[in-house]
Write a protein that holds these residues in place. Structure first.
Motif, PDB file in Angstrom:
ATOM      1  N   PRO A 129       0.841  -1.205   0.000  1.00 46.79           N
ATOM      2  CA  PRO A 129       0.000   0.000   0.000  1.00 46.79           C
ATOM      3  C   PRO A 129       0.870   1.247   0.000  1.00 46.79           C
ATOM      4  CG  PRO A 129      -0.004  -1.022   2.169  1.00 46.79           C
ATOM      5  CD  PRO A 129       0.759  -1.948   1.269  1.00 46.79           C
ATOM      6  N   ALA A 135       3.087   8.605  -3.541  1.00 42.38           N
ATOM      7  CA  ALA A 135       2.028   8.633  -4.556  1.00 42.38           C
ATOM      8  C   ALA A 135       1.801  10.054  -5.070  1.00 42.38           C
ATOM      9  CB  ALA A 135       0.737   8.069  -3.968  1.00 42.38           C
ATOM     10  N   HIS A 158      -3.197   4.875 -13.856  1.00 38.31           N
ATOM     11  CA  HIS A 158      -4.538   5.375 -14.198  1.00 38.31           C
ATOM     12  C   HIS A 158      -4.450   6.415 -15.313  1.00 38.31           C
ATOM     13  CE1 HIS A 158      -5.573   3.194 -10.631  1.00 38.31           C
ATOM     14  NE2 HIS A 158      -4.890   4.003  -9.856  1.00 38.31           N
ATOM     15  N   PRO A 166      -0.927   6.422  -8.596  1.00 35.98           N
ATOM     16  CA  PRO A 166      -1.693   5.641  -7.621  1.00 35.98           C
ATOM     17  C   PRO A 166      -2.304   6.538  -6.545  1.00 35.98           C
ATOM     18  CG  PRO A 166       0.488   4.682  -7.984  1.00 35.98           C
ATOM     19  CD  PRO A 166       0.482   6.016  -8.651  1.00 35.98           C
ATOM     20  N   GLU A 167      -3.415   6.115  -5.986  1.00 35.77           N
ATOM     21  CA  GLU A 167      -3.998   6.767  -4.824  1.00 35.77           C
ATOM     22  C   GLU A 167      -3.211   6.359  -3.575  1.00 35.77           C
ATOM     23  OE1 GLU A 167      -6.538   8.799  -4.480  1.00 35.77           O
ATOM     24  OE2 GLU A 167      -7.511   8.753  -6.448  1.00 35.77           O
ATOM     25  N   GLU A 170      -3.304   2.669  -2.210  1.00 37.94           N
ATOM     26  CA  GLU A 170      -3.497   1.701  -3.288  1.00 37.94           C
ATOM     27  C   GLU A 170      -2.327   0.715  -3.316  1.00 37.94           C
ATOM     28  OE1 GLU A 170      -3.631   1.890  -8.192  1.00 37.94           O
ATOM     29  OE2 GLU A 170      -4.298   3.630  -7.028  1.00 37.94           O
ATOM     30  N   PHE A 172       0.543  -0.854  -4.819  1.00 40.67           N
ATOM     31  CA  PHE A 172       1.453  -0.441  -5.886  1.00 40.67           C
ATOM     32  C   PHE A 172       2.316  -1.644  -6.268  1.00 40.67           C
ATOM     33  CE2 PHE A 172       5.614   1.845  -6.891  1.00 40.67           C
ATOM     34  CZ  PHE A 172       5.246   2.156  -8.186  1.00 40.67           C
TER      35      PHE A 172
END
Length: 612
Positions: A129, A135, A158, A166-167, A170, A172
């Motif tokens: 994460p 990010a 995205h 990435p958020e 998220e 990765f």
């Protein structure tokens, strides 16, 4: 004790300790993890380390800094309109050093296998994460990232959406990097099956990275995007084990890497400050700040002209620079009432029994930099080209703009790499300041390896620093500077910080906080620092205006009293104040009196320590 730039990476060090590793194993695990997390560095960057070996009682220096590739010459970069090599992209890259540094340290001084040490990093490459800091850095740099196809595929999952990175939180995933690390582990495991020793097996992984299929893809991917690496560049490079440099400050031996780093400038500053009663001045009084600032500037004036790769000629006069009598002469230049606005490089050669071969160059340099007209002349040294390659008029140097670009100087405290500190019950102590391949990074082909940006620390003209002119096979003079101190022959402190040219400034004040003002290691990491901008920047834009010293510019912490700030203004300083005046300092204090370790990690970042 395991301390580094991210909580998950510190946990990697703790896990390796639990699996029976020593401090070298733990440090390598943390370094691998921070590279995988893009903690403002990556696997294609560089590693600089100091290791205390309890079996010999010696401090060992590890030089795992990459070199300029084939074709990297002043003429090449000047032909593209640069005054310094570029900040980003494939042309900013020296050869990868960190994988070789990890393999060398682990093989020579660790206990575990490469497979065991890389396990946490490989777990994260399979997916972790992602933290908000990393990010969001990908999102901020996405326009540059889109220039490089392999980087775009990794960092912008995205693509086409409003947020392309990435958020935070998220998962990765880095499939290519995982495959690269798996290839290194496979090479090690295959060598073990063939009856090779632990060390030979680790070096089989090294060979696969620098001479095998991994190297071929790095070279292919770099050249496809305009880079200069060749297979020979990677195969001919190797990490170097060196003797560190040292000075004694009030009975404490302080160790630094050689003059391919800025490390000796801290030793020079300590030699100068030994001539003053700092404790009587009081912590962060105007007199104390002024004295420390002046000593740093005198050391940086020497750094900016005399430091460079010691494996190339000319060789820096480092013994003269670290001579105590030379420091006394430099200390005499400090006016207790006024800032010395134009500290010049000194002449250390007589303290080595030699004659300075650069007297004429120093005089030319002094004349050229004496005023803004000289700066314009320096700017005109480099021909400028437009996008089509046609020669155009040289850009005018805008001194007014240069002296007001605060962000060029103070962003160093908000960006920067990580540091790694580890110590164990056997007595091993490790200090590492790795870097390179930070976001936005150009990834080399299908390797997942972000390439270094350290080429920008070279210069293209001898008039700035004749020891640091870019040459194929040469290492740039870097800011990266791990530190170690011994007291009565035993480990006392291991400390490092991020922050470009502020590193030595922050670490000097951290050390003095403990030695002169009796702070604990945690108090010393969090204490208010001051920063000088009266030096040439080692990183930044490609034009002279981006790098020039700013006489009298000082950054104070907002907690500094107004009386102190006002007094400094009367002494010739231009005062700025900020909430953050230091990068995140990480440190370990080895408490011999009680047989314990004290970890310190400042509150200026996500840095984290775990002790057991």
């Amino acid at each position: 004790m395991a301390v580094t730039g991210k909580p998950l990476a510190a946990t990697a060090g703790a896990l390796v300790f639990e699996r029976g590793g020593n401090a070298v194993d733990a440090a390598c695990a943390m370094l691998a993890a921070t590279c995988t997390m893009w903690d403002v560095l990556s696997w294609g960057g560089e590693t600089q380390a100091l290791i205390y070996n309890p079996n010999t009682g010696k401090v060992i220096a590890i030089n795992a800094l990459g070199v300029a590739p084939t074709g990297a010459t002043p003429e090449f970069f000047k032909g593209k309109g640069y005054n310094f090599p570029p900040e980003y992209g494939p042309l900013a890259a020296v050869t990868p050093g960190t994988p070789g540094g990890i393999c060398h340290m682990l093989a020579a001084y660790g206990k575990l296998s490469l497979k065991e040490v890389l396990a946490p990093a490989m777990d994260m490459a399979a997916g972790y994460p992602i933290d908000a800091q990393t990010a969001n850095s990908m999102e901020r740099g996405k326009e540059r990232i889109k220039q490089w196809p392999y980087s775009k595929a990794v960092f912008l999952p995205h693509l086409g959406e409003e947020r392309e990175a990435p958020e935070p939180g998220e998962i990765f995933v880095q499939k290519d990097l995982l495959a690269t690390l798996q290839k290194m582990v496979d090479a090690e495991q295959e060598a073990l099956k063939q009856g090779k020793s632990r060390k030979e097996a680790i070096m089989a992984a090294y060979d696969r990275f620098y001479k095998g299929d991994i190297a071929k893809e790095i070279v292919r991917g770099s050249q496809e995007q305009g880079g200069l690496f060749t297979m020979e560049d990677l195969a001919n490079w190797k990490p170097i084990e060196e003797e560190p440099l040292m000075t004694n400050y009030k009975g404490i031996d302080v160790y630094k890497l050689q003059e391919w780093t800025q490390g000796p400038s801290l030793l020079q500053a300590l030699n100068i400050l030994e001539n003053f009663d700092l404790k009587s001045m009081g912590y962060n009084s105007a007199e104390y700040i002024h004295t420390v600032y002046q000593s740093m500037n005198l050391a940086f004036a020497d750094r900016d002209f005399y430091y460079g790769d010691p494996y190339f000629t000319p060789r820096s006069p480092i013994q003269g620079l670290l001579n105590k009598e030379y420091a006394k002469e430099r200390a005499k230049l400090i006016d207790p009432l006024r800032n010395l606005s134009n500290p010049l490089p000194g002449d250390p050669y007589p303290y080595e029994g030699k004659t300075n071969p650069f007297t004429a160059l120093l005089a030319q340099r002094q004349k050229l930099l004496a005023d803004t007209s000289g700066l314009n002349e320096l700017e005109n040294f480099v021909p400028k080209h437009d996008a089509t390659g046609a020669l155009v008029d040289a850009l005018e140097f805008d001194y007014a703009t240069a002296t007001n670009t605060d962000s060029l100087y103070n962003d160093r405290l908000l960006r920067g790499t990580t540091s790694v500190e580890a110590a164990d019950a056997e007595g091993w102590v490790v200090s590492i300041t790795p870097s390179g391949g930070w976001l936005p990074a150009c990834i080399a082909g299908n390797t997942g390896i972000g390439m270094s940006q350290r080429m920008q620390s070279f210069v293209l003209d001898s008039i700035i620093d004749p020891f640091n002119v870019v040459t194929p096979g040469k290492r740039p003079r870097v800011t990266l500077t791990p530190s170690m101190a011994l007291k009565e022959g035993q480990p006392y402190l291991s400390f490092a910080v991020q922050g470009g040219d502020t590193q030595e400034q922050n670490l000097l004040q951290f050390f003095l906080n403990m030695v002169e003002f009796d702070m604990t290691v945690q108090q010393a990491t969090e204490a208010a620092n001051v920063n000088s901008n009266q030096l040439w920047l080692s990183l930044g834009g490609t034009q002279f205006k981006d790098r020039m010293p700013r006489p009298g510019s000082i950054l104070l912490n907002r907690t500094t009293s107004q009386d102190v700030a006002d007094k400094l203004k009367t002494m010739g300083y231009t005062v700025q104040q900020g909430n953050r005046t230091s990068g995140p300092i990480n440190a370990i204090f080895i408490d011999k009196a009680h047989g314990s370790l004290w970890g310190g990690s400042s509150n200026n970042g996500e840095d984290y320590g775990i002790g057991w």
